[in-house]
Design an enzyme around this catalytic site. Structure first.
Site, mmCIF file in Angstrom:
data_model
loop_
_atom_site.group_PDB
_atom_site.id
_atom_site.type_symbol
_atom_site.label_atom_id
_atom_site.label_comp_id
_atom_site.label_asym_id
_atom_site.label_seq_id
_atom_site.Cartn_x
_atom_site.Cartn_y
_atom_site.Cartn_z
ATOM 1 N N ARG A 1 -8.769 -0.636 4.254
ATOM 2 C CA ARG A 1 -7.930 0.427 3.661
ATOM 3 C C ARG A 1 -6.573 -0.123 3.234
ATOM 4 O O ARG A 1 -5.964 0.401 2.288
ATOM 5 C CB ARG A 1 -7.697 1.554 4.681
ATOM 6 C CG ARG A 1 -8.915 2.426 4.913
ATOM 7 C CD ARG A 1 -8.515 3.648 5.708
ATOM 8 N NE ARG A 1 -7.304 4.209 5.149
ATOM 9 C CZ ARG A 1 -6.382 4.873 5.816
ATOM 10 N NH1 ARG A 1 -6.545 5.086 7.105
ATOM 11 N NH2 ARG A 1 -5.310 5.341 5.220
ATOM 12 N N ILE B 1 2.103 18.896 8.666
ATOM 13 C CA ILE B 1 2.700 18.861 7.320
ATOM 14 C C ILE B 1 3.719 19.989 7.141
ATOM 15 O O ILE B 1 4.052 20.377 6.025
ATOM 16 C CB ILE B 1 1.632 18.894 6.195
ATOM 17 C CG1 ILE B 1 0.765 20.151 6.284
ATOM 18 C CG2 ILE B 1 0.775 17.652 6.215
ATOM 19 C CD1 ILE B 1 -0.118 20.333 5.043
ATOM 20 N N CYS C 1 -5.148 7.719 8.964
ATOM 21 C CA CYS C 1 -5.394 7.109 10.259
ATOM 22 C C CYS C 1 -5.254 8.129 11.380
ATOM 23 O O CYS C 1 -4.384 8.994 11.335
ATOM 24 C CB CYS C 1 -4.384 5.990 10.497
ATOM 25 S SG CYS C 1 -4.822 4.490 9.645
ATOM 26 N N ASP D 1 4.027 0.746 12.145
ATOM 27 C CA ASP D 1 2.790 0.113 11.638
ATOM 28 C C ASP D 1 2.593 -1.304 12.187
ATOM 29 O O ASP D 1 1.502 -1.848 12.082
ATOM 30 C CB ASP D 1 2.809 0.047 10.107
ATOM 31 C CG ASP D 1 2.807 1.419 9.493
ATOM 32 O OD1 ASP D 1 1.865 1.763 8.789
ATOM 33 O OD2 ASP D 1 3.772 2.166 9.742
ATOM 34 N N LYS E 1 0.836 -1.218 0.000
ATOM 35 C CA LYS E 1 0.000 0.000 0.000
ATOM 36 C C LYS E 1 0.866 1.261 0.000
ATOM 37 O O LYS E 1 0.661 2.165 -0.815
ATOM 38 C CB LYS E 1 -0.895 -0.005 1.239
ATOM 39 C CG LYS E 1 -1.457 1.335 1.668
ATOM 40 C CD LYS E 1 -2.304 1.154 2.883
ATOM 41 C CE LYS E 1 -2.504 2.299 3.816
ATOM 42 N NZ LYS E 1 -1.458 3.216 4.122
ATOM 43 N N ASN E 2 1.841 1.294 0.906
ATOM 44 C CA ASN E 2 2.614 2.526 1.054
ATOM 45 C C ASN E 2 3.597 2.761 -0.085
ATOM 46 O O ASN E 2 4.122 3.866 -0.236
ATOM 47 C CB ASN E 2 3.331 2.550 2.407
ATOM 48 C CG ASN E 2 2.354 2.779 3.552
ATOM 49 O OD1 ASN E 2 1.179 3.068 3.321
ATOM 50 N ND2 ASN E 2 2.832 2.635 4.773
ATOM 51 N N ILE F 1 7.157 7.142 17.060
ATOM 52 C CA ILE F 1 6.827 7.884 15.832
ATOM 53 C C ILE F 1 5.479 8.607 15.945
ATOM 54 O O ILE F 1 5.397 9.813 15.708
ATOM 55 C CB ILE F 1 6.786 6.936 14.604
ATOM 56 C CG1 ILE F 1 8.021 6.032 14.556
ATOM 57 C CG2 ILE F 1 6.633 7.740 13.302
ATOM 58 C CD1 ILE F 1 9.310 6.669 14.129
ATOM 59 N N ARG G 1 -0.091 14.489 13.115
ATOM 60 C CA ARG G 1 0.335 14.415 11.715
ATOM 61 C C ARG G 1 0.439 15.774 11.004
ATOM 62 O O ARG G 1 -0.290 16.075 10.054
ATOM 63 C CB ARG G 1 -0.572 13.455 10.929
ATOM 64 C CG ARG G 1 -0.642 12.106 11.582
ATOM 65 C CD ARG G 1 -1.273 11.052 10.730
ATOM 66 N NE ARG G 1 -0.308 10.402 9.867
ATOM 67 C CZ ARG G 1 -0.545 9.300 9.165
ATOM 68 N NH1 ARG G 1 -1.725 8.749 9.211
ATOM 69 N NH2 ARG G 1 0.370 8.762 8.413
ATOM 70 N N ARG H 1 -4.321 9.820 3.983
ATOM 71 C CA ARG H 1 -3.106 10.614 4.152
ATOM 72 C C ARG H 1 -2.328 10.746 2.843
ATOM 73 O O ARG H 1 -1.747 11.786 2.540
ATOM 74 C CB ARG H 1 -2.245 9.940 5.232
ATOM 75 C CG ARG H 1 -0.900 10.542 5.462
ATOM 76 C CD ARG H 1 -1.000 11.858 6.199
ATOM 77 N NE ARG H 1 0.307 12.388 6.536
ATOM 78 C CZ ARG H 1 0.504 13.505 7.217
ATOM 79 N NH1 ARG H 1 -0.519 14.210 7.623
ATOM 80 N NH2 ARG H 1 1.705 13.926 7.482
ATOM 81 N N LEU I 1 6.897 20.108 7.479
ATOM 82 C CA LEU I 1 8.134 19.769 6.748
ATOM 83 C C LEU I 1 7.895 19.786 5.234
ATOM 84 O O LEU I 1 8.762 20.209 4.464
ATOM 85 C CB LEU I 1 8.648 18.388 7.169
ATOM 86 C CG LEU I 1 9.020 18.216 8.653
ATOM 87 C CD1 LEU I 1 9.412 16.776 8.947
ATOM 88 C CD2 LEU I 1 10.162 19.157 9.021
#
Ligand code: UD1
Length: 417
Positions: A398, A123, A116, A305, A22-23, A327, A121, A92, A125
């Site tokens: 997902r 943004i 998720c 994860d 997925k990623n 994380i 989270r 995301r 950066l």
């Protein structure tokens, strides 16, 4: 809302093929809009997030369709139209369209991307780096507008090796004027896959998989065929499923080279593992041992994860273990659900979980609140006595093509309603 029913306590046996990642797939699909051509992706997972990405690409003018088990993305014509709100806010990875659309069209309107609920989270950066590359931002209540009169290469030092920010910078840099260097870049295998795809299309990227990535801008990219690599997180989930339920399984296509930290933890838990050229054999121990401390970390460390599935295994094992989340601050949201199954876990400051293994959890009705936490509840249910019902199947869909089908192939009694 769909649910998954599991009759636990049945050792797993057999083999299953690991789906595409997925990623890796999501940023690669976003990257395809940088190509003025036709792309054919094999191994693309049929998951809800990929469907959302297909919708987004269509709304930007791409022609997207399945050809058997391969996905074709034709990006000859792309326009910066409005994208369906739910697809952007629900995922995301819609954020990777930022870099890709700036490269292709020079502008983008984007709702605040979702994904998720595992932490704040931010943004910052992404924005700071793109501003260095000559991008201007305007923000409304929930809308982000970005535009550029021409992307320019830049020297970028990331404060932390963010996967998403590294991807966005690469996507913006491949067609930029000049050279971009990313220092403290993420080194995840999904970054390596993205760069491999872009290089096949004609990009000039060096250093993917290291902390320093150098991108020399090119004039244009062509469409290509590319195979999406196997999903290391799905492979890790099924590895932990076997440890929770007992038995022995073969995970075909498991990307073992990318799973070193996970395999190390599995061995410490008592698993017998054998890596072959085609996958991974797993032999579960009679009882799962404890581990002194596992800390999540950026690659090649233990992936965040897989922290929740690991927690599920430890809760149904023996002895005391500690799990530290470094994380995302909200990854322990699954803990109250595991407690309903008889787990003994104490969380301190959203960072450290103290687990006291109960040797066996008991089935219960529980609710998934996000993707990997949901997968962890399935893992817990496989090892628990009696029936477990996991509500909120949509979160699991997902990222997992068909978790029930895969686990049934391994002999589990699991079905969705
Ligand atoms: C990606 C993965 C996710 C994985 C994560 C870490 C996708 C779709 N998602 O998420 O499954 O768990 O990598 O391996 O590929 N941060 C900032 N500012 C930013 C960006 C990030 O402070 O602008 C922080 C985050 O809050 C977090 C850390 O950096 O604490 C890592 O986040 P990042 O690597 O960006 O994760 P994602 O790309 O969102």
């Amino acid at each position: 809302m769909g649910a998954i029913h599991i009759h636990g306590g049945i050792p797993l046996q057999g083999q299953v093929m690991i789906q595409g990642s997925k990623n890796a797939a999501l940023p690669i699909l976003a990257a395809s809009i940088l190509t003025k051509g036709s792309n054919l992706f094999s191994g693309c997972p049929r998951i809800a997030d990929v469907e959302q990405m297909q919708m987004l690409l269509r709304s930007l003018g791409c022609v997207v369709r399945w050809e058997g088990d391969k996905m074709r993305v034709d990006a000859h014509r792309v326009c910066s139209g409005s994208m369906p709100r739910e697809a952007v806010t629900g995922m995301r990875s819609s954020l990777t369209l930022l870099g890709a659309m700036l490269g292709r069209c020079g502008q983008i309107f984007l709702e605040q991307p979702g994904g998720c609920v595992i932490g704040s989270r931010p943004i910052n950066l992404h924005i700071d780096a793109l501003e260095k590359m000559n991008v201007k931002f305007a923000r409304g209540d929930s809308i982000l507008y970005a535009c550029t009169e021409g992307l320019k290469g830049a020297e970028i030092h990331l404060a932390c090796p963010s996967v998403g920010a590294t991807e966005n910078i690469i996507l913006a840099a491949v067609l930029a004027d000049g050279c971009t260097v990313i220092h403290n870049a993420a080194a995840e295998p999904e970054i390596v896959a993205l760069c491999a795809y872009l290089n096949v299309c004609g990009a000039h990227i060096e250093g993917a998989g290291t902390a320093c990535i150098r991108i020399e801008g090119v004039k244009e990219l062509t469409g290509s065929a590319f195979e999406i690599p196997a999903d290391r997180i799905v492979a890790g989930t099924y590895l932990f499923a076997c440890l929770a339920a007992g038995g022995s399984v073969f995970l075909e296509r498991a990307p073992v080279k990318e799973m070193k930290a996970v395999l190390e933890v599995a061995r410490a838990l008592g698993a017998g593992l054998q890596c072959t050229g085609t996958g991974l054999y797993v032999q579960a121990p009679n009882t799962v041992k404890s581990v002194p401390c596992v800390r999540t970390a950026v690659y090649p460390g233990f992936p965040t994860d897989l922290q929740s599935p690991l927690l599920a295994v430890l809760a149904g094992g023996m002895g005391k273990s500690i799990v530290e989340e470094r994380i995302f601050e909200d990854r322990f949201r699954v803990v109250p659900e595991l407690l309903r199954m008889g787990a003994k876990i104490r969380v301190e400051e959203d960072k450290t979980a103290y687990v006291e293994g109960q040797e066996c959890l008991r089935g219960a009705r529980v609710t998934a609140g996000e993707l990997r936490g949901g997968a962890a509840l399935v893992v817990a249910g496989l090892g628990a006595s009696g029936e477990t019902i996991v509500e909120g199947k949509k979160y699991i869909d997902r990222g997992y093509e068909n978790i029930c089908r895969d686990l049934r192939e391994l002999g589990a009694r699991i079905y969705s309603v």
